[in-house]
Scaffold this motif. Structure first.
Motif, PDB file in Angstrom:
ATOM      1  N   PHE A 221      -1.698  -1.651 -11.340  1.00 29.45           N
ATOM      2  CA  PHE A 221      -0.798  -0.792 -10.578  1.00 29.45           C
ATOM      3  C   PHE A 221      -1.575   0.107  -9.624  1.00 29.45           C
ATOM      4  N   LEU A 222      -2.706   0.635 -10.087  1.00 34.91           N
ATOM      5  CA  LEU A 222      -3.526   1.478  -9.225  1.00 34.91           C
ATOM      6  C   LEU A 222      -4.036   0.686  -8.026  1.00 34.91           C
ATOM      7  N   ALA A 223      -4.389  -0.564  -8.244  1.00 36.14           N
ATOM      8  CA  ALA A 223      -4.839  -1.414  -7.131  1.00 36.14           C
ATOM      9  C   ALA A 223      -3.718  -1.615  -6.119  1.00 36.14           C
ATOM     10  N   GLU A 224      -2.493  -1.800  -6.600  1.00 34.80           N
ATOM     11  CA  GLU A 224      -1.349  -1.958  -5.696  1.00 34.80           C
ATOM     12  C   GLU A 224      -1.163  -0.715  -4.845  1.00 34.80           C
TER      13      GLU A 224
ATOM     14  N   LEU B 175      -3.374   1.507  -4.003  1.00 33.65           N
ATOM     15  CA  LEU B 175      -4.493   1.722  -3.091  1.00 33.65           C
ATOM     16  C   LEU B 175      -4.631   0.602  -2.065  1.00 33.65           C
ATOM     17  N   GLY B 176      -3.853  -0.462  -2.238  1.00 33.00           N
ATOM     18  CA  GLY B 176      -3.928  -1.572  -1.292  1.00 33.00           C
ATOM     19  C   GLY B 176      -5.245  -2.321  -1.377  1.00 33.00           C
ATOM     20  N   THR B 177      -5.769  -2.496  -2.602  1.00 31.10           N
ATOM     21  CA  THR B 177      -7.046  -3.186  -2.780  1.00 31.10           C
ATOM     22  C   THR B 177      -6.945  -4.151  -3.950  1.00 31.10           C
ATOM     23  N   GLN B 178      -8.041  -4.818  -4.269  1.00 34.60           N
ATOM     24  CA  GLN B 178      -8.047  -5.796  -5.342  1.00 34.60           C
ATOM     25  C   GLN B 178      -8.312  -5.125  -6.690  1.00 34.60           C
ATOM     26  N   ARG B 179      -7.734  -5.707  -7.746  1.00 32.06           N
ATOM     27  CA  ARG B 179      -7.901  -5.132  -9.076  1.00 32.06           C
ATOM     28  C   ARG B 179      -9.365  -5.037  -9.496  1.00 32.06           C
ATOM     29  N   PRO B 180     -10.212  -6.074  -9.248  1.00 32.16           N
ATOM     30  CA  PRO B 180     -11.628  -5.960  -9.649  1.00 32.16           C
ATOM     31  C   PRO B 180     -12.319  -4.755  -9.017  1.00 32.16           C
TER      32      PRO B 180
ATOM     33  N   VAL C  95       0.846  -1.179   0.000  1.00 35.07           N
ATOM     34  CA  VAL C  95       0.000   0.000   0.000  1.00 35.07           C
ATOM     35  C   VAL C  95       0.888   1.238   0.000  1.00 35.07           C
ATOM     36  N   GLU C  96       0.474   2.234  -0.744  1.00 29.11           N
ATOM     37  CA  GLU C  96       1.236   3.478  -0.834  1.00 29.11           C
ATOM     38  C   GLU C  96       1.057   4.299   0.439  1.00 29.11           C
ATOM     39  N   VAL C  97       2.167   4.866   0.940  1.00 22.39           N
ATOM     40  CA  VAL C  97       2.100   5.716   2.124  1.00 22.39           C
ATOM     41  C   VAL C  97       2.571   7.139   1.847  1.00 22.39           C
ATOM     42  N   ALA C  98       3.203   7.386   0.697  1.00 19.37           N
ATOM     43  CA  ALA C  98       3.622   8.740   0.319  1.00 19.37           C
ATOM     44  C   ALA C  98       3.871   8.758  -1.181  1.00 19.37           C
TER      45      ALA C  98
END
Length: 252
Positions: free
Chosen positions: A177-180, A182-187, A72-75
């Protein structure tokens, strides 16, 4: 002429552009322009930091990688900032994974020269300390956002913050990549993006996402986007100014 060209490119980074002329002259001989490639990992957690980077048009995420492989992204860092700075001044170890989300260029400098510059140039030190405070405020808000806000609101916040850091409406991003980030699933991300597209806020196309209604996207985002932006504008005036504005010194 090459020197003048390099100087202009270095100053595409708004922190470098905000330096007093004598402070920039101190650091400039040690800056090197480099290319940053999409999904390039610059540092993994715990690795020794050798360089500090001032992005021009690239966008880089600091990601926390979990034991199960999740992340999950933090910065996030773009032309308004610098990364590798805090590690350069203290532990010299990376807090997490630094990964390039939008390719472009950056000014790279060995951390030893950053430490010398911070010691020798009080106004530069103040500017970088202000940036550090803005970065901590950003991280605080992102952690809160990840904990309490919906995937749709967080996705809007993320698209807006990325849009702030590039000079085009087309963001070269994949659902994966956006899912990564946001720390969530691609669907889940795919559903959100289809919803935003139906609302006319974005347009999906091969190779990326196009921002078509920024004002609408701001309305759909959570409060975190505005809070983060206001923190930067308060601590580092005009770092979020339009790219064609004349960036002057922000530190008195």
């Amino acid at each position: 002429m090459a020197h003048l060209s390099n100087t202009a490119t270095h100053r595409a980074n708004r922190l470098l552009a905000a330096l007093e002329p004598e402070d920039f002259v101190f650091l400039e001989p040690h800056l090197e322009i480099i290319d940053l490639h999409r999904r390039q990992v610059l540092y993994e957690a715990g690795e020794a930091i050798r360089y500090t980077y001032f992005p021009h048009n690239a966008v880089v995420s600091l990601v926390n990688v979990l034991e199960d492989g999740g992340s999950v992204e933090v910065a996030v860092f773009g032309r308004e900032g610098v990364f590798g700075l805090i590690s350069a001044l203290f532990t010299r170890e990376s807090f997490g994974r630094y990964i390039v989300q939008i390719p472009g260029t950056a000014s790279q400098v060995e951390i030893g020269w950053v430490r010398e510059a911070v010691t020798a140039c009080p106004r530069m030190r103040l500017l970088l300390y202000r940036f550090t405070e803005a970065l901590l405020a950003q991280t605080f808000q992102i952690v809160t956002c990840n904990a309490v806000h919906s995937v749709e609101a967080r996705c809007c916040r993320w698209l807006l913050s990325t849009h702030d850091r590039v000079e085009q409406d087309m963001l070269p991003l994949t659902h994966e990549f956006l899912a990564e980030m946001l720390g969530t699933q691609r669907p889940s991300v795919s559903i959100v993006l289809r919803t935003l597209q139906r609302a006319g806020l974005i347009r999906q196309r091969r190779g990326g996402i196009v921002i078509t209604d920024r004002a609408g996207l701001e309305e759909a985002a959570c409060e975190c986007y505005g809070k983060i932006r206001r923190s930067y504008e308060r601590l580092l005036p005009r770092t979020y100014a339009p790219a064609d504005d004349d960036i002057g010194s922000t530190v008195s």
